[in-house]
Scaffold this motif. Structure first.
Motif, PDB file in Angstrom:
ATOM      1  N   HIS A  79      -3.502   4.467  33.198  1.00  0.00           N
ATOM      2  CA  HIS A  79      -3.046   5.196  32.015  1.00  0.00           C
ATOM      3  C   HIS A  79      -1.952   4.400  31.324  1.00  0.00           C
ATOM      4  O   HIS A  79      -1.460   3.400  31.838  1.00  0.00           O
ATOM      5  CB  HIS A  79      -2.578   6.620  32.365  1.00  0.00           C
TER       6      HIS A  79
ATOM      7  N   HIS B 193      -1.303   0.559  33.007  1.00  0.00           N
ATOM      8  CA  HIS B 193      -1.022   0.356  34.437  1.00  0.00           C
ATOM      9  C   HIS B 193      -1.767   1.433  35.231  1.00  0.00           C
ATOM     10  O   HIS B 193      -2.293   2.387  34.663  1.00  0.00           O
ATOM     11  CB  HIS B 193       0.486   0.396  34.704  1.00  0.00           C
TER      12      HIS B 193
ATOM     13  N   HIS C 212      -2.238   3.866  39.046  1.00  0.00           N
ATOM     14  CA  HIS C 212      -1.600   4.560  40.168  1.00  0.00           C
ATOM     15  C   HIS C 212      -2.666   5.010  41.156  1.00  0.00           C
ATOM     16  O   HIS C 212      -3.826   5.219  40.792  1.00  0.00           O
ATOM     17  CB  HIS C 212      -0.877   5.828  39.708  1.00  0.00           C
TER      18      HIS C 212
HETATM   19 ZN   LIG Z   1       2.172   5.585  35.238  1.00  0.00          ZN
END
Ligand SMILES: [Zn+2]
Length: 125
Positions: free
Chosen positions: A17, A33, A35
């Motif tokens: 996102h 980036h 997660h």
């Molecule tokens: Zn983030």
């Protein structure tokens, strides 16, 4: 005993996102980036007796499979209803996806364990 109980089931997904948040001074949020996310679905209900169960944990499986099809290895900003994919909005997104198919839904939590961050949406009574 007429106790109230909560059952929870977790699942993980990897996603990318970017966030353009008003008031944020962290330029890294704006960059694309990714997660590792940990999500938890919780249902609440009454336990009537020692043999009664609230629901089969297997009932979560198709719901989680459907969520993972949308969220895992996705660019979250492109999902309908998730223009700004904060943890708060991810909780709301998941809630909206499952509220009609998961009776007793009580809470949705989404965490980024490697960042020590989480958000929990608790549905009101
Ligand atoms: Zn983030």
């Amino acid at each position: 005993m007429n106790a109230e109980i909560t059952l929870s089931r977790t699942f993980t997904f990897e996603a990318a996102h970017s966030l353009n948040l008003k008031g944020s001074t962290d330029e890294g949020y704006k960059r694309l980036h990714g997660h590792s996310f940990l999500a938890t679905l919780s249902v609440k209900g009454k336990k009537a007796d020692i043999d009664h169960w609230l629901m089969d944990f297997g009932s979560f499986d198709p719901i989680i499979e459907s969520l993972k099809e949308k969220l895992d290895h996705a660019y979250l900003n492109e999902l309908d209803g998730l223009v700004s994919p904060t943890l708060e909005n991810l909780c709301s997104y998941i809630y909206n996806e499952v509220t009609t198919i998961l009776p007793g839904l009580h809470a949705v939590e989404v965490a980024r364990p490697t960042c020590n961050q989480s958000c929990k949406l608790v549905i009101g009574e």
